[in-house]
Write an enzyme that holds these catalytic residues in place. Sequence first.
Site, short mmCIF file in Angstrom:
data_model
loop_
_atom_site.label_atom_id
_atom_site.label_comp_id
_atom_site.label_asym_id
_atom_site.label_seq_id
_atom_site.Cartn_x
_atom_site.Cartn_y
_atom_site.Cartn_z
CG LEU A 113 27.57 -2.75 -7.25
CD1 LEU A 113 28.14 -4.04 -7.72
CD2 LEU A 113 27.32 -2.41 -5.90
N GLY A 114 27.77 1.41 -9.64
CA GLY A 114 29.02 1.95 -9.87
C GLY A 114 28.38 2.55 -11.68
N GLY A 115 29.62 2.81 -12.16
CA GLY A 115 29.10 3.22 -13.55
C GLY A 115 29.96 4.21 -14.30
N GLY A 116 30.39 4.40 -16.29
CA GLY A 116 31.60 4.76 -16.16
C GLY A 116 30.64 5.23 -17.72
N GLY B 229 28.93 2.10 -19.62
CA GLY B 229 27.99 1.38 -19.15
C GLY B 229 28.05 1.58 -16.95
CB SER B 230 25.36 1.10 -14.68
OG SER B 230 24.96 2.78 -15.37
CB VAL B 231 28.83 -2.13 -12.31
CG1 VAL B 231 28.58 -3.19 -11.94
CG2 VAL B 231 29.53 -2.05 -12.57
CE LYS C 192 30.71 -1.09 -16.95
NZ LYS C 192 32.39 -0.81 -16.90
CG ASP D 288 38.68 3.92 -18.74
OD1 ASP D 288 39.47 4.71 -18.13
OD2 ASP D 288 37.15 3.50 -17.95
#
Length: 822
Positions: free
Chosen positions: A493-496, A499-501, A515, A613
Amino acid sequence: MVSFFFTFFSLFFLCIHVSSAADTISSDFTLSGDQTLVSSNETFEMGFFETGTSSNFYIGMWYKQLSQRTVVWVANRDKSVTDKNASVLKISDGNLVLLDGKNQTPVWSTGLNSTNTSSVLKAVLQDDGNLVLRDESGSVLWQSFDHPGNTWLPGVKIRLDKRTGKSQRLTSWKNDDDPSPGLFSLELDESTAYKILWNGTTQYWSSGPWNSQSRIFDSVPEMRLNYIYNFSFFTNATESYFTYTIYNHLNVSRFVMDVSGQIKQFNWLEANNLWNQFWSQPREQCQVYAYCGSFGICNEKSQPFCQCPRGFRPDSQKDWDLKDYSAGCVRNTELQCSRGDINQFLPLSNVKLPDNPDVVVITSLGNCASACQGNCSCKAYAHDQGSNRCSSWSKDVLNLQQLEEDNSEGNTLYLRLAASDMPSESSGKSNKLMIFGAVLGSLGAIALVLLVVILILRYRRRKRMGREKSDGTLSAFSYRELQNATKNFSEKLGGGGFGSVFKGALQDSSDIAVKRLEGISQGEKQFRTEVVTIGTIQHMNLVRLRGFCSEGNKKLLVYDYMPNGSLDSHLFIDQTEEKIVLGWKLRYQIALGTARGLAYLHDECRDCIIHCDIKPENILLDSQFGPKVADFGLAKLVGRDFSRVLTTMRGTRGYLAPEWISGVAITAKADVYSYGMMLFELVSGRRNTEQSENGKVRFFPSLAATVLTKDGDIRSLLDTRLDGEPVDVEELTRACKVACWCIQDEESHRPTMSQVVQILEGVLEVNPPPFPRSIQALVENDGSVVFFTESSSSSSHNSSQKQSHSSSSSSSKKTSTNNSSA
């Protein structure tokens, strides 16, 4: 005989002296015990009086000739004396003072800063009820008409000082036996209207402005039919005031700011020996704001007007007996939020909902109920089926009103109660339950055996899979379970930086977001403890943590899945993407809901939680586009390693407050700065930093600050895709102003998130913001701004995002340079 005549003449001359000074306190006459002052026409009397059975004494003024003692002014209403014989009202040190008891402790004073204490002063009770302190030349130094209590006598001017902005107030008694200041007050405002306030803040009635042509207040048409009073209104550059006199001086009349919260006009009927209420506002008792206090229900059809809901009782029955309902109602049984199963919700049907809910979102009734049930601080909720509007209250529930059945404004409010206080089931239902219980009892042996077998199997399975309940709300998943739930982490679904989701689904078919954390070094026990702490934090505008996994270096968090994704996916879209453009009303609700979630983290948790954040990517939207702040626990989880992890992040530098870069300690105001940057993007629908076709960098906050500080066209800042849509300009202005205040360089100049919520709700007025220094420096050095190209951000989702994220980084770096040089 000589002694008798001496005594007789001494008493005679003493009576002459007292009689001649009956309306005056001077240096050789004081007031104590049962002594009184009487005005020369014997209309008013002043002395010590006692209230109720409390043995509290006050210096007050009342009508002398009336059969009912009616007190119209009290000197020491804030503090009583207990012994009227040992207390004295006298002239001392240039003031009229009240001294209490044998120690002669000052209780009340006229409060003059007199430099000439040798002057001969006199306090005179005048025929109009005005107690006047004069010097030997006759000049008025102080008068009671300038300090009214709850009664507005003829000749008293309720004024507004335009130089100081202060208004004289009529303030109600606390109750019928206590003259101390109550919650209700009347004052004049700058619009030449009289208003009634609750607790000095909330206005619930206004006279409307003064109409100089018709000589009435616009919202008081009854003044046209007046044949008793001569009303006068005066205003100039320094003050405004309203006063009145009585045509026939034989009439006795007064206006009172009553304990009921209504301004009332009374006329004395001599033939009946009683006060006749001639006029009152507001007309209905239940229009008085918070008249019945917290959780109290006002009902015009009942006597008394105030009642407590089932499971509640008056907080002070003594006060209720004295018609003081301000303390409201309290639960019979205290809530135990640690065990949600023993708390239930009592429906109150056909009521006018309380004002100012803490949270308002668009969602279903089921989700609304679940959110309140899961939030320990949620005291009540309501749901509008027509609009799917879910409102919840976490503080005092004020201004509840029972409506008639045919009233279209009626709603159902659900009040949190201990299960033991909930209404019992009907007898018929109880009988059915008993029959059903008997049937179950006949199968008890078989059911017990099956239950034991199931429990043993589940225990073995949970032990084998490593799954256990941590505190009754969070689930501890095994890594294999989450691997299967996410189909081996296949749908990202996404990341940052953390970590990743990945999307997944549990065995009950409910969707989840998993996550997979990176860079988390806590041990097993510490990680579990921290996660359980975060799991207890529940709010309608925070993403709910459902569980976790901790197996060695494998650390994962399991959240509710948000079907509408993150805010950035709906804001930063191009013409080719088939997505609905968020309307202004929805954007404003997203801004408000996000602010409420952050205010909860900052102010209402046991420890202040700083998100660190805030950005559109971390604001998720549920099925009704209700905003949910995500990743709010990661800063707490990462702890000391957070600054190191932050340096590896991509796409968040443009939201960082200057103090991040300068290296000073981070406070909750860092979140405020990030929120302000995100709010600008909500307004414009674009990244704050973008490169135009001619290669120049566009920095939207600088444009917005310029428009705000130079009174430009505020609509020019709005997302161009909203052209033609109805937009509340006041809301748009409020959002832009608060965003600009949020990004001020100095932390102390930024509002708190709680203040941001109040501003967006319209509770607080927001002043025009100054131009932030760092943005000003950025504008002045526009030609030297470095713009990173696509290759600078390889970890971004797509090229346009890479570009805009990198721009944010450069802007932040440039800000840092300018700050340090300054």
